[in-house]
Write a protein that holds these residues in place. Structure first.
Motif, PDB file in Angstrom:
ATOM      1  N   ILE A 333      -4.085  64.106  74.479  1.00 29.82           N
ATOM      2  CA  ILE A 333      -4.798  64.229  75.763  1.00 29.82           C
ATOM      3  C   ILE A 333      -3.644  66.448  75.629  1.00 29.82           C
ATOM      4  O   ILE A 333      -2.592  66.769  76.031  1.00 29.82           O
ATOM      5  N   LEU A 334      -4.493  66.935  76.589  1.00 35.17           N
ATOM      6  CA  LEU A 334      -4.370  68.045  77.323  1.00 35.17           C
ATOM      7  C   LEU A 334      -4.089  68.600  79.195  1.00 35.17           C
ATOM      8  O   LEU A 334      -5.360  67.521  78.699  1.00 35.17           O
ATOM      9  N   SER A 335      -2.973  68.217  78.811  1.00 32.63           N
ATOM     10  CA  SER A 335      -2.996  68.239  80.703  1.00 32.63           C
ATOM     11  C   SER A 335      -2.439  69.684  81.048  1.00 32.63           C
ATOM     12  O   SER A 335      -1.709  69.901  80.768  1.00 32.63           O
ATOM     13  N   TYR A 336      -3.092  69.584  82.139  1.00 32.05           N
ATOM     14  CA  TYR A 336      -2.736  70.978  82.962  1.00 32.05           C
ATOM     15  C   TYR A 336      -1.778  70.440  84.327  1.00 32.05           C
ATOM     16  O   TYR A 336      -1.877  69.225  85.191  1.00 32.05           O
ATOM     17  N   LYS A 337      -0.905  70.560  84.158  1.00 30.97           N
ATOM     18  CA  LYS A 337       0.348  71.143  85.561  1.00 30.97           C
ATOM     19  C   LYS A 337      -0.361  71.784  86.907  1.00 30.97           C
ATOM     20  O   LYS A 337      -0.210  72.574  87.214  1.00 30.97           O
ATOM     21  N   THR A 338      -0.942  70.958  87.666  1.00 33.40           N
ATOM     22  CA  THR A 338      -1.657  71.032  89.156  1.00 33.40           C
ATOM     23  C   THR A 338      -1.454  70.561  90.207  1.00 33.40           C
ATOM     24  O   THR A 338      -1.119  69.538  89.871  1.00 33.40           O
ATOM     25  N   ASP A 339      -1.662  70.479  91.470  1.00 31.66           N
ATOM     26  CA  ASP A 339      -1.406  70.348  92.797  1.00 31.66           C
ATOM     27  C   ASP A 339      -3.238  69.746  93.125  1.00 31.66           C
ATOM     28  O   ASP A 339      -2.974  69.599  94.631  1.00 31.66           O
ATOM     29  N   LEU A 340      -3.663  69.890  92.607  1.00 33.29           N
ATOM     30  CA  LEU A 340      -5.197  69.307  92.815  1.00 33.29           C
ATOM     31  C   LEU A 340      -5.494  68.528  92.716  1.00 33.29           C
ATOM     32  O   LEU A 340      -6.861  67.555  93.811  1.00 33.29           O
ATOM     33  N   GLY A 341      -4.616  67.046  92.745  1.00 27.84           N
ATOM     34  CA  GLY A 341      -4.577  65.551  93.480  1.00 27.84           C
ATOM     35  C   GLY A 341      -5.704  64.397  92.152  1.00 27.84           C
ATOM     36  O   GLY A 341      -6.062  63.459  92.474  1.00 27.84           O
ATOM     37  N   PHE A 342      -5.742  65.326  91.273  1.00 30.91           N
ATOM     38  CA  PHE A 342      -6.608  64.606  90.183  1.00 30.91           C
ATOM     39  C   PHE A 342      -5.552  63.615  89.443  1.00 30.91           C
ATOM     40  O   PHE A 342      -4.618  63.959  89.565  1.00 30.91           O
ATOM     41  N   ASN A 343      -6.751  62.300  89.613  1.00 35.80           N
ATOM     42  CA  ASN A 343      -6.253  61.333  88.891  1.00 35.80           C
ATOM     43  C   ASN A 343      -5.154  61.719  86.844  1.00 35.80           C
ATOM     44  O   ASN A 343      -5.747  61.885  86.289  1.00 35.80           O
ATOM     45  N   SER A 344      -3.726  61.123  87.062  1.00 31.82           N
ATOM     46  CA  SER A 344      -2.988  61.955  86.107  1.00 31.82           C
ATOM     47  C   SER A 344      -2.563  61.363  84.958  1.00 31.82           C
ATOM     48  O   SER A 344      -1.804  61.085  84.442  1.00 31.82           O
ATOM     49  N   THR A 345      -2.931  60.151  85.826  1.00 27.33           N
ATOM     50  CA  THR A 345      -2.289  58.605  84.870  1.00 27.33           C
ATOM     51  C   THR A 345      -2.829  58.257  83.370  1.00 27.33           C
ATOM     52  O   THR A 345      -4.181  58.936  83.123  1.00 27.33           O
ATOM     53  N   VAL A 346      -2.034  58.455  81.842  1.00 26.46           N
ATOM     54  CA  VAL A 346      -2.571  58.480  81.070  1.00 26.46           C
ATOM     55  C   VAL A 346      -3.147  57.355  80.550  1.00 26.46           C
ATOM     56  O   VAL A 346      -2.173  56.395  81.046  1.00 26.46           O
ATOM     57  N   PRO A 347      -4.254  57.459  80.034  1.00 28.17           N
ATOM     58  CA  PRO A 347      -4.835  56.140  79.291  1.00 28.17           C
ATOM     59  C   PRO A 347      -4.419  55.116  78.884  1.00 28.17           C
ATOM     60  O   PRO A 347      -3.605  55.575  77.763  1.00 28.17           O
ATOM     61  N   SER A 348      -4.156  53.622  78.678  1.00 35.57           N
ATOM     62  CA  SER A 348      -2.920  52.849  78.088  1.00 35.57           C
ATOM     63  C   SER A 348      -3.779  52.960  76.554  1.00 35.57           C
ATOM     64  O   SER A 348      -3.320  52.907  75.768  1.00 35.57           O
ATOM     65  N   SER A 349      -5.360  53.626  76.232  1.00 31.55           N
ATOM     66  CA  SER A 349      -5.401  53.588  74.729  1.00 31.55           C
ATOM     67  C   SER A 349      -7.014  53.914  75.308  1.00 31.55           C
ATOM     68  O   SER A 349      -6.906  55.101  76.247  1.00 31.55           O
TER      69      SER A 349
END
Length: 626
Positions: A333-349
């Motif tokens: 997963i490519l994950s951006y560090k932001t304060d935009l409020g998007f869901n940042s929960t890593v999918p369990s599968s």
């Protein structure tokens, strides 16, 4: 590093005038720059536990950072109970001056005995800055006993500007132990077993549970004795900042699978380096690579405004094997560090459906496209002295299954603990070639004229390919299909000791004249690992086999680094089954740099004085001065 007065006197007393070599007792005063301890442990990986060879307790092992024109000492401990080790092969680096540091057992050195250690001297040359890997060169150990090497420019100045960098180390999880794989592949015909494809591809050692349909691969329950231990399931999270330029160093540490990957909604990749050689910028939306290959690419991440328009800050990195019978899909997963409020929960599968549609057939990806950033001294066809053809094929006999190089095999033998000379068979010498050259001089050098004039470049008495310093040789790698019994595969070919000029590839039979026309106005890049494809036809791609079409890849090699070097397929299973060749480049004086045997005695016997243990401080040769 500090030495006592008596130690300094000893060093001066053994300093040879011609070579600059000196001998140093690595006692308690010696402090290596890196220490790598290779052990066998049960580790948690992608929802499984697996008994694996690991480096400093992890797989992949820790990154090693080197600098051009600077000497680094790396101490490698073999903490196995009984198995040999050579850790490591410093994949892609030339070790022509420090000859005992290439890490190839029975070719350039004796393996490290169990419960012993060996000090490797590494000094990257100017122009070798880039991404590399280290790995064991014994049997199947490299499936997990491997890690990244990053070499920095001597002046710290990169030809491309970027703000930060990330390492993507790709490896594989197999649902079998190393010992099981070795036993299956080396068994006689009636007991032979193919260990199958990888269960999943890992990014920096992490991944989801396998999605392969085979019920035997259903993830086993996993429990940790330490409740605070890191969860063993789940993808690698690659964190990036918005509106930032990153250099991604992608390293192919896989054992078997050629692979391709893409980043969801990120099609602005710019390749800047291949196999640690800077290239002119080349745009692409995917990366394809095989075992041992490395690609560095630049990416400018999305702005917060772009993220807001997409409504997300996490994107899949989708990885798929290619040119295999089983094509599973793995993810990071490519994950951006932001304060935009998007869901940042890593999918369990992993996602139930692939988010990216990656083309299957990429056999022409970047062919005749990548060019060096600076002139690289590419020799013309007029400078070529000869051609050597190396054919990839599988042989089946009562003794078992073999992958061969022009119907010949070569394997290291883990069990050698003797000092007997060559057995002169079509397999492996008891004594490493380099050791024999130091002991016997020119008598241990293969017959060049006989090899070239009678055997297509191969010496049957030594089972090696001789070459002369100053030659320019075209090596033509051929993929030979051999019927419905199997044995038609894609092969990542790797050369030790130097880089080669990659002249391209194609289906059918190699035609030098036609290929030279393709090279008009094109300057090939230098590589140390290239993919030899299995060119299947039409609709058979990905769905079946076509055993009538050949494929080829051509290399041009400028022989300039004397030594004993391997040229082999980098698929670990194929190496175990014999798909390796040894090249002796140069005469005895050139290979030994005029060093007399008395100055290298500790390297000439299995477990000799140059190898340390709990009660013995090794006497080590220093080839470089800082």
């Amino acid at each position: 590093m500090f030495f006592s007065f008596s130690a300094l006197c000893y060093i001066l007393s053994v300093l040879p005038s011609a070579t600059g070599l000196r001998q140093v007792r690595h006692d308690a005063n010696f402090q290596p720059d890196y220490v790598l301890r290779v052990t066998e442990q049960t580790i948690a990986v992608a929802c499984r536990t697996r008994l694996s060879a690991v480096v400093n307790g992890t797989s992949p092992g820790p990154p090693i950072y080197l600098k051009e024109n600077q000497t680094t000492w790396i101490r490698v401990y073999n903490d196995f109970a009984s198995e040999n080790l050579t850790m490591k092969h410093w994949h892609g680096l030339s070790q022509s001056v420090a000859p005992w540091s290439d890490g190839t057992p029975q070719a350039s050195q004796w393996p490290i005995k169990a419960q012993h250690f060996f000090d490797y001297e590494i000094r990257p040359q100017i122009g070798e800055a880039g991404s590399y890997l280290y790995h064991s060169h014994v049997a199947f150990q490299a499936v997990s006993a491997a890690g990244p090497i990053i070499i920095e420019e001597v002046d710290g100045q990169h030809p491309y500007d970027y703000d930060d960098e990330k390492i993507i180390f790709l490896s594989e999880l197999f649902n079998l132990t190393d010992a099981s794989v070795n036993k299956m592949l080396t068994a006689p015909y009636e007991d032979f077993g193919w260990p199958g494809d990888a269960e999943s591809i890992l990014v920096n050692g992490k991944g989801y549970a396998s999605l392969l349909p085979d019920e035997t691969l259903t993830p086993r329950p996993w429990s940790s004795p330490d409740p605070s231990a890191e969860k063993p399931c789940g993808p690698e999270i690659i964190e990036v900042e918005p509106d930032t330029i990153y250099r991604f160093r992608t390293i192919g540490g896989v054992a078997l699978s050629p692979l391709v990957f893409q980043l969801q909604d990120h099609d602005n990749l710019t390749i800047i380096s291949a196999d640690a050689r800077y290239t002119q910028p080349a745009s692409t939306d995917l990366i394809q690579m095989g075992a041992g290959q490395r690609y560095d690419f630049i990416i400018h991440t999305k702005t917060e405004e772009e993220l807001r328009s997409l409504g997300r800050s996490m994107f899949w990195m989708q990885i798929e094997p290619r040119y295999r019978d089983i094509n599973s899909t793995s993810y990071a997963i490519l994950s951006y560090k932001t304060d935009l409020g998007f869901n940042s929960t890593v999918p369990s599968s992993a996602p139930p459906e692939t988010p990216i549609d990656i083309p299957f057939n990429n056999q022409y990806w970047m062919e005749y496209t990548l060019q060096p950033l600076q002139p690289n001294g590419f020799p013309s066809a007029k400078q070529v002295t000869r051609q050597v053809f190396l054919a990839s094929s599988q042989l089946i006999s009562k003794s078992g299954f073999s992958w061969t190089v022009s119907n010949r095999t070569w394997t290291e033998n883990n069990e050698h603990e003797d000092d007997t000379p060559y057995n002169n068979t079509n397999s492996t010498p008891n004594t490493p070639y380099l050791v024999d050259i130091y002991r016997r001089g020119e008598a241990a050098i293969p017959d060049y004229n006989k090899a070239v004039q009678e055997y297509g470049g191969w010496d049957p008495d030594f089972n090696v390919y001789p070459a002369k310093v100053g030659e320019v040789v075209d090596i033509i790698l051929i993929n030979e299909p051999n019927g419905i019994a199997g044995g038609f595969d894609a092969h990542p070919w790797h050369i030790h000791g130097d880089h080669v000029y990659d002249l391209g590839s194609g289906p059918g039979t190699y035609n030098a004249t036609e290929n030279e026309e393709k090279l008009t106005g094109y300057n090939p890049i230098q590589r140390d690992t290239s993919l030899l494809f299995k060119y299947v036809l039409g609709n058979d791609i990905g769905t079946g086999h076509d055993y009538t079409s050949q494929g080829w890849r051509a290399w041009r090699v400028k022989i300039q680094n004397p030594g004993v070097w391997m040229v082999h397929c980098h698929i670990l299973q194929h190496m175990i089954m014999g798909m390796q060749s040894v090249w002796v480049m140069g005469n005895a004086s050139e290979i030994t740099h005029g060093t007399t045997p008395d100055l290298v005695q500790g390297y000439l016997t299995y477990g000799g004085d140059a190898y340390g243990n709990s009660t013995h401080n090794p006497l080590v040769n220093h080839y470089y001065e800082d």
